[in-house]
Scaffold this active site. Structure first.
Site, PDB file in Angstrom:
ATOM      1  N   HIS A 172       6.402  -3.195  11.380  1.00 54.13           N
ATOM      2  CA  HIS A 172       6.836  -4.425  12.043  1.00 54.13           C
ATOM      3  C   HIS A 172       7.308  -5.425  11.007  1.00 54.13           C
ATOM      4  O   HIS A 172       6.753  -5.494   9.903  1.00 54.13           O
ATOM      5  CB  HIS A 172       5.728  -5.000  12.929  1.00 54.13           C
ATOM      6  N   ASP A 183       7.531  -8.801  11.572  1.00 61.04           N
ATOM      7  CA  ASP A 183       6.961 -10.152  11.706  1.00 61.04           C
ATOM      8  C   ASP A 183       5.642 -10.271  10.937  1.00 61.04           C
ATOM      9  O   ASP A 183       4.982  -9.274  10.643  1.00 61.04           O
ATOM     10  CB  ASP A 183       6.775 -10.537  13.185  1.00 61.04           C
ATOM     11  N   GLU A 235       5.173  -7.746  16.634  1.00 57.27           N
ATOM     12  CA  GLU A 235       3.952  -6.925  16.676  1.00 57.27           C
ATOM     13  C   GLU A 235       2.717  -7.807  16.695  1.00 57.27           C
ATOM     14  O   GLU A 235       1.762  -7.554  17.424  1.00 57.27           O
ATOM     15  CB  GLU A 235       3.898  -5.989  15.461  1.00 57.27           C
ATOM     16  N   GLU A 236       2.756  -8.855  15.890  1.00 57.69           N
ATOM     17  CA  GLU A 236       1.568  -9.686  15.702  1.00 57.69           C
ATOM     18  C   GLU A 236       1.212 -10.516  16.932  1.00 57.69           C
ATOM     19  O   GLU A 236       0.167 -11.145  16.970  1.00 57.69           O
ATOM     20  CB  GLU A 236       1.752 -10.618  14.487  1.00 57.69           C
ATOM     21  N   GLU A 249       1.027   0.657   8.631  1.00 53.29           N
ATOM     22  CA  GLU A 249       0.064  -0.452   8.579  1.00 53.29           C
ATOM     23  C   GLU A 249      -0.927  -0.181   7.450  1.00 53.29           C
ATOM     24  O   GLU A 249      -1.175   0.976   7.089  1.00 53.29           O
ATOM     25  CB  GLU A 249      -0.707  -0.558   9.908  1.00 53.29           C
ATOM     26  N   HIS A 258      -3.575 -11.238   7.164  1.00 51.94           N
ATOM     27  CA  HIS A 258      -3.763 -12.449   7.977  1.00 51.94           C
ATOM     28  C   HIS A 258      -4.513 -13.568   7.235  1.00 51.94           C
ATOM     29  O   HIS A 258      -4.915 -14.535   7.840  1.00 51.94           O
ATOM     30  CB  HIS A 258      -4.515 -12.147   9.289  1.00 51.94           C
TER      31      HIS A 258
HETATM   32 ZN    ZN Z   1       0.466  -5.326  10.908  1.00 50.04          ZN
END
Ligand code: ZN
Length: 393
Positions: free
Chosen positions: A78, A80, A142-143, A170, A364
């Protein structure tokens, strides 16, 4: 520095620097990054399909390199990243910084590191001559609940160009992962009746009813923790239930007329989120709403789905599992608690594993980083893939 870990020796590092510089936070457009990738792939005779969101501010990119007309292996990620607001970063999150064998920047582990390795090695794959197609699948949103990738998968179905296997990069520290939990998110709005708090019994306190509902969710969570079912291969071995956001009330002396909260179920394969939701609804309907409605007929609960990402549950015997084990040099097959887009490929009948550089523990967070060593291992993984699907050794 001249040792073999000199970051500039790795083409992926330069690519990662470029990708990090696109501030593709989920709420913003990713089109500049997508255009960059499209231009980058142009000299390699790639077939590129874009699928957009409704507002045409974001796009998925699906590229096919090498021979056409047969299904190939897809490498997916992804584009984003999560926001940086409210996080104490030591450096600019959108300018990659190398320090002590680590590459810092938003998205370095989740998951531009993998995308950078894939893109940086495209010239090598092409140079070595692909015998079977290589697909690059990049998604948006995705997030915020794996919203983008579904459009890409439907488009591929229509076009009849489904990959025969998919590796989603990932961050798993380059260990193959064959299963993850499914995640379903909900928003619950509690409607009460406002009034002066001195007359509390004449109103319907939305915050208090919301609190009772949240407490029920907590009890459901405890039951799963204490009674299972369990799958010990997961780092958190049972289904989890969590309330993440709550809003309600305006002032202490006002009976709150509305309260909203968001909660989620993260279910093990085999555990049914609908059954949990049913139990929640049942409690609300039989225990809370009658008391609320005795005071105010229009009071009550509204429960709306926010997102639903199915489980990933790839069979250990699937060919893609053996492939990922061979390429990563890791015989482990892991199961993880976090969700990924792998489950959507899996649901579409495409055998899929998750395997990528970096650790979810760094994702994150402020000062997100990926270790250079992880990038090196990802490059080695992709070169072993080239050994399998290219003409020249
Ligand atoms: Zn991810």
């Amino acid at each position: 520095m001249t040792d073999s870990r000199n970051a500039s020796l790795f083409p992926s590092v330069e690519m990662l620097r470029r990708l990090v510089a696109f501030p593709t936070v989920s709420r913003d457009s990713n089109l500049e990054l997508i255009q960059f990738v499209r231009d980058y792939l142009k000299p390699h005779d790639a077939d590129v399909r874009l699928t957009h969101d409704d507002g045409k501010r974001k796009a998925n990119l699906f590229a096919t390199l090498g021979p056409r007309g047969e299904p190939g292996i897809a490498l997916s990620g992804h584009t984003d990243v999560v926001p940086v607001e409210g996080q104490a970063w030591d450096t600019d999150p959108f300018t990659m910084v190398e320090k002590d064998g680590r590459l810092y920047g938003r998205g370095t582990s989740d998951m531009k590191g993998f995308i950078a390795c894939v893109l940086a090695l495209v010239p090598e794959f092409m140079e070595r001559g692909l015998k079977s197609p290589l697909h690059i699948a990049l998604s948006y949103d995705e997030e915020v609940g794996c919203l983008g990738v579904g459009r890409m998968i439907s488009d591929l179905r229509l076009a009849g160009v489904g990959p025969r296997a998919c590796i989603v990069g990932e961050p798993t520290e380059m260990r193959p992962v064959i299963a993850h939990k499914g995640k379903t998110g909900y928003r619950c709005t509690v409607r009460g009746l406002a009034g002066h708090s001195a007359y509390a019994p004449r109103g319907v306190n939305a915050v208090e009813y919301a609190a009772e509902a949240v407490a029920l969710l907590k009890n459901l969570a405890r039951r799963h923790r204490d009674q299972g079912p369990y799958d010990r291969a997961f780092d958190v071995a049972h289904t989890t239930i969590h309330t993440g956001v709550i809003r309600g009330g305006t002032a202490l002396n006002v009976i709150p007329h509305e309260c909203t909260f968001d909660f989620e179920f993260r279910c093990l394969p085999g555990d049914d989120p609908d059954r949990l939701l049913h139990e929640f609804r049942d409690y609300v309907r039989t225990r809370l709403e009658p008391e609320m409605r005795a005071v105010h007929a229009a009071a009550g609960f509204i429960i709306e789905p926010l997102s639903a990402n199915p489980v990933l549950d790839t069979r250990p015997e699937a060919e893609v599992v053996a492939l990922a084990q061979e390429l990563s040099g890791s015989s482990e097959i892991g199961k993880v608690s976090f969700g990924t887009e792998a489950s959507q490929f899996h649901e579409a009948g495409i055998p899929t594993v998750v395997c990528g550089p970096g650790s979810i523990l760094q994702a994150h967070k402020p000062n997100e980083y990926v270790e250079l060593d992880q990038i090196m291992r990802c490059e080695a993984f992709l070169r072993r893939l080239a050994d399998r699907i290219c003409e020249k050794a």
